[in-house]
Scaffold this motif. Structure first.
Motif, PDB file in Angstrom:
ATOM      1  N   ASP A   1      -4.942  -1.170  -9.603  1.00  0.00           N
ATOM      2  CA  ASP A   1      -4.487  -2.186  -8.713  1.00  0.00           C
ATOM      3  C   ASP A   1      -4.778  -3.508  -9.392  1.00  0.00           C
ATOM      4  O   ASP A   1      -4.177  -4.151  -9.336  1.00  0.00           O
ATOM      5  CB  ASP A   1      -5.131  -2.076  -7.378  1.00  0.00           C
ATOM      6  CG  ASP A   1      -4.482  -3.026  -6.305  1.00  0.00           C
ATOM      7  OD1 ASP A   1      -3.254  -2.815  -6.246  1.00  0.00           O
ATOM      8  OD2 ASP A   1      -5.286  -3.563  -5.210  1.00  0.00           O
ATOM      9  N   HIS A   2      -6.013  -3.719  -9.720  1.00  0.00           N
ATOM     10  CA  HIS A   2      -6.556  -4.908 -10.487  1.00  0.00           C
ATOM     11  C   HIS A   2      -5.729  -5.316 -11.706  1.00  0.00           C
ATOM     12  O   HIS A   2      -5.014  -6.436 -11.709  1.00  0.00           O
ATOM     13  CB  HIS A   2      -7.853  -5.142 -10.920  1.00  0.00           C
ATOM     14  CG  HIS A   2      -8.386  -6.219 -11.620  1.00  0.00           C
ATOM     15  ND1 HIS A   2      -8.397  -7.354 -11.212  1.00  0.00           N
ATOM     16  CD2 HIS A   2      -8.587  -6.271 -12.932  1.00  0.00           C
ATOM     17  CE1 HIS A   2      -8.860  -8.357 -12.156  1.00  0.00           C
ATOM     18  NE2 HIS A   2      -8.951  -7.604 -13.250  1.00  0.00           N
TER      19      HIS A   2
ATOM     20  N   ARG B   1      -8.480   3.957  -8.672  1.00  0.00           N
ATOM     21  CA  ARG B   1      -7.468   3.100  -7.678  1.00  0.00           C
ATOM     22  C   ARG B   1      -7.798   1.706  -7.864  1.00  0.00           C
ATOM     23  O   ARG B   1      -6.655   0.803  -8.108  1.00  0.00           O
ATOM     24  CB  ARG B   1      -7.241   3.439  -6.391  1.00  0.00           C
ATOM     25  CG  ARG B   1      -6.458   2.670  -5.545  1.00  0.00           C
ATOM     26  CD  ARG B   1      -6.375   3.482  -4.110  1.00  0.00           C
ATOM     27  NE  ARG B   1      -5.399   2.497  -3.292  1.00  0.00           N
ATOM     28  CZ  ARG B   1      -4.613   3.208  -2.015  1.00  0.00           C
ATOM     29  NH1 ARG B   1      -5.272   4.380  -1.659  1.00  0.00           N
ATOM     30  NH2 ARG B   1      -4.334   2.387  -1.322  1.00  0.00           N
ATOM     31  N   TRP B   2      -8.814   1.140  -7.735  1.00  0.00           N
ATOM     32  CA  TRP B   2      -9.325  -0.174  -7.640  1.00  0.00           C
ATOM     33  C   TRP B   2      -8.807  -0.859  -8.943  1.00  0.00           C
ATOM     34  O   TRP B   2      -8.632  -2.145  -8.973  1.00  0.00           O
ATOM     35  CB  TRP B   2     -10.554  -0.272  -7.123  1.00  0.00           C
ATOM     36  CG  TRP B   2     -11.797  -0.082  -8.504  1.00  0.00           C
ATOM     37  CD1 TRP B   2     -12.269   1.185  -8.362  1.00  0.00           C
ATOM     38  CD2 TRP B   2     -12.212  -0.478  -9.401  1.00  0.00           C
ATOM     39  NE1 TRP B   2     -13.114   1.207  -9.549  1.00  0.00           N
ATOM     40  CE2 TRP B   2     -13.145   0.261 -10.297  1.00  0.00           C
ATOM     41  CE3 TRP B   2     -12.087  -1.948 -10.002  1.00  0.00           C
ATOM     42  CZ2 TRP B   2     -13.659  -0.204 -11.319  1.00  0.00           C
ATOM     43  CZ3 TRP B   2     -12.547  -2.343 -11.049  1.00  0.00           C
ATOM     44  CH2 TRP B   2     -13.449  -1.242 -11.776  1.00  0.00           C
TER      45      TRP B   2
ATOM     46  N   ARG C   1       0.841  -1.222   0.151  1.00  0.00           N
ATOM     47  CA  ARG C   1       0.142  -0.012  -0.032  1.00  0.00           C
ATOM     48  C   ARG C   1       0.808   1.262  -0.069  1.00  0.00           C
ATOM     49  O   ARG C   1       0.604   2.232  -0.570  1.00  0.00           O
ATOM     50  CB  ARG C   1      -0.786   0.040   1.258  1.00  0.00           C
ATOM     51  CG  ARG C   1      -1.941  -1.096   1.096  1.00  0.00           C
ATOM     52  CD  ARG C   1      -2.945  -0.411   0.025  1.00  0.00           C
ATOM     53  NE  ARG C   1      -2.681  -1.348  -1.167  1.00  0.00           N
ATOM     54  CZ  ARG C   1      -3.423  -1.142  -2.176  1.00  0.00           C
ATOM     55  NH1 ARG C   1      -4.249  -0.062  -2.246  1.00  0.00           N
ATOM     56  NH2 ARG C   1      -3.161  -1.923  -3.281  1.00  0.00           N
TER      57      ARG C   1
ATOM     58  N   TYR D   1       2.011   1.857  -3.453  1.00  0.00           N
ATOM     59  CA  TYR D   1       0.947   2.673  -4.012  1.00  0.00           C
ATOM     60  C   TYR D   1       0.707   3.972  -3.996  1.00  0.00           C
ATOM     61  O   TYR D   1       0.390   4.956  -5.021  1.00  0.00           O
ATOM     62  CB  TYR D   1      -0.350   1.737  -3.941  1.00  0.00           C
ATOM     63  CG  TYR D   1      -1.413   2.306  -4.902  1.00  0.00           C
ATOM     64  CD1 TYR D   1      -1.853   1.545  -6.035  1.00  0.00           C
ATOM     65  CD2 TYR D   1      -2.249   3.136  -4.484  1.00  0.00           C
ATOM     66  CE1 TYR D   1      -2.913   2.158  -6.778  1.00  0.00           C
ATOM     67  CE2 TYR D   1      -3.263   3.884  -5.260  1.00  0.00           C
ATOM     68  CZ  TYR D   1      -3.549   3.193  -6.374  1.00  0.00           C
ATOM     69  OH  TYR D   1      -4.505   3.546  -7.391  1.00  0.00           O
TER      70      TYR D   1
END
Length: 270
Positions: free
Chosen positions: A259-260, A255-256, A209, A212
């Motif tokens: 990240d994926h 963001r999601w 995290r 990121y």
């Protein structure tokens, strides 16, 4: 004055929880003819104190510097370079890990190929759950490879010091923050130096995290800038400027979704 074969340069910033493990990875190398140059870049946690303790335990091989204020990685690594005395320069980050034979493999590659000045290796990614991905670059990157991404992993690299000296080290500019290595390789290729990627996973980068949160949109713009600069400096076809749009689009992803896609792309290589 000690003249080691390898100078390891490490800019450190707020990595007190992981720094000791990173230093132990250098101390565990099968090649022992090295010096480790640490430079604390104005940390606000106990990073400097941890580094100072490690330096006192290995005074003949570890040198500790300290910036009075945060200058950024490019300026910090240049300060390390200014006191480096090794024939080869290796990188290491204060929150990563590397294999004990890393230096041996990289050194053998450089000494076997005198026309090669840059070597790096495949690199895996890990977080609190373990290793989840891997990245690999072309064997012998060509100029055309610069429009896709940085052609070498920075943290695992070992480079002839003469190549660093020839291009004046890292360029210091706000436009190059977080892409200082990408620009460094560009400068070296423009100067006629070339490199080789070793397809062994000899380095593990922490990607959690905190990592990121360091991927700010302005750094995506910096990446786009270096891609466009690569097209210009390497005299690549005009249509390659289109690749500069990719990091901008990536930076605009939710963001999601980022990240994926990020974990899916790198996880496919494991």
């Amino acid at each position: 004055m000690r003249m080691p074969k390898i100078s390891v340069i490490m800019g450190i910033y707020n990595c007190s929880d992981t720094l000791e493990e990173a230093i132990e990875c250098i101390q565990a190398q099968t090649v022992t003819d090295w010096e480790l140059i640490l430079c604390d870049d104005g940390s606000t946690d106990d990073t400097f104190q941890v580094a100072e303790r490690c330096q006192k335990q290995d005074q003949t091989r570890i040198l500790l510097l300290r910036n009075e204020q945060n200058l950024g990685l490019n300026a910090t690594l240049n300060r390390c370079l200014s006191v480096a005395s090794g024939q080869y320069i290796a990188r290491m980050d204060g929150d990563d890990r590397c294999a004990p034979n890393r230096f041996a493999v990289e050194l053998a590659a450089l000494e076997a190929e005198p026309d090669i000045s840059i070597v790096s290796t495949d690199m895996s990614f890990f977080d609190e759950s373990g290793v989840w991905g891997k990245i690999s670059h072309p064997d012998y990157p060509e100029k055309k490879d610069f429009v896709h991404s940085s052609p070498f992993c920075h943290a695992p690299c070992m480079v002839r010091k003469e190549a660093y000296d020839a291009v004046g080290g890292y360029s210091v500019s706000d436009r190059l923050l977080r892409v200082e290595d990408y620009h460094l390789w560009l400068k070296m290729y423009c100067a006629g130096y070339r490199g080789h990627n070793i397809h062994q996973v000899l380095y593990q980068m922490r990607d959690d995290r905190n990592a990121y949160n360091r991927r700010k949109f302005r750094y995506r713009l910096n990446e786009a800038y270096v891609i466009a600069l690569s097209v210009k400096k390497l005299n690549l076809p005009f249509w390659n400027y289109g690749y500069a749009l990719r990091p901008v689009f990536v930076g605009l992803l939710p963001r999601w979704l980022y990240d994926h896609l990020h974990k899916r792309r790198l996880g496919e290589n494991v």
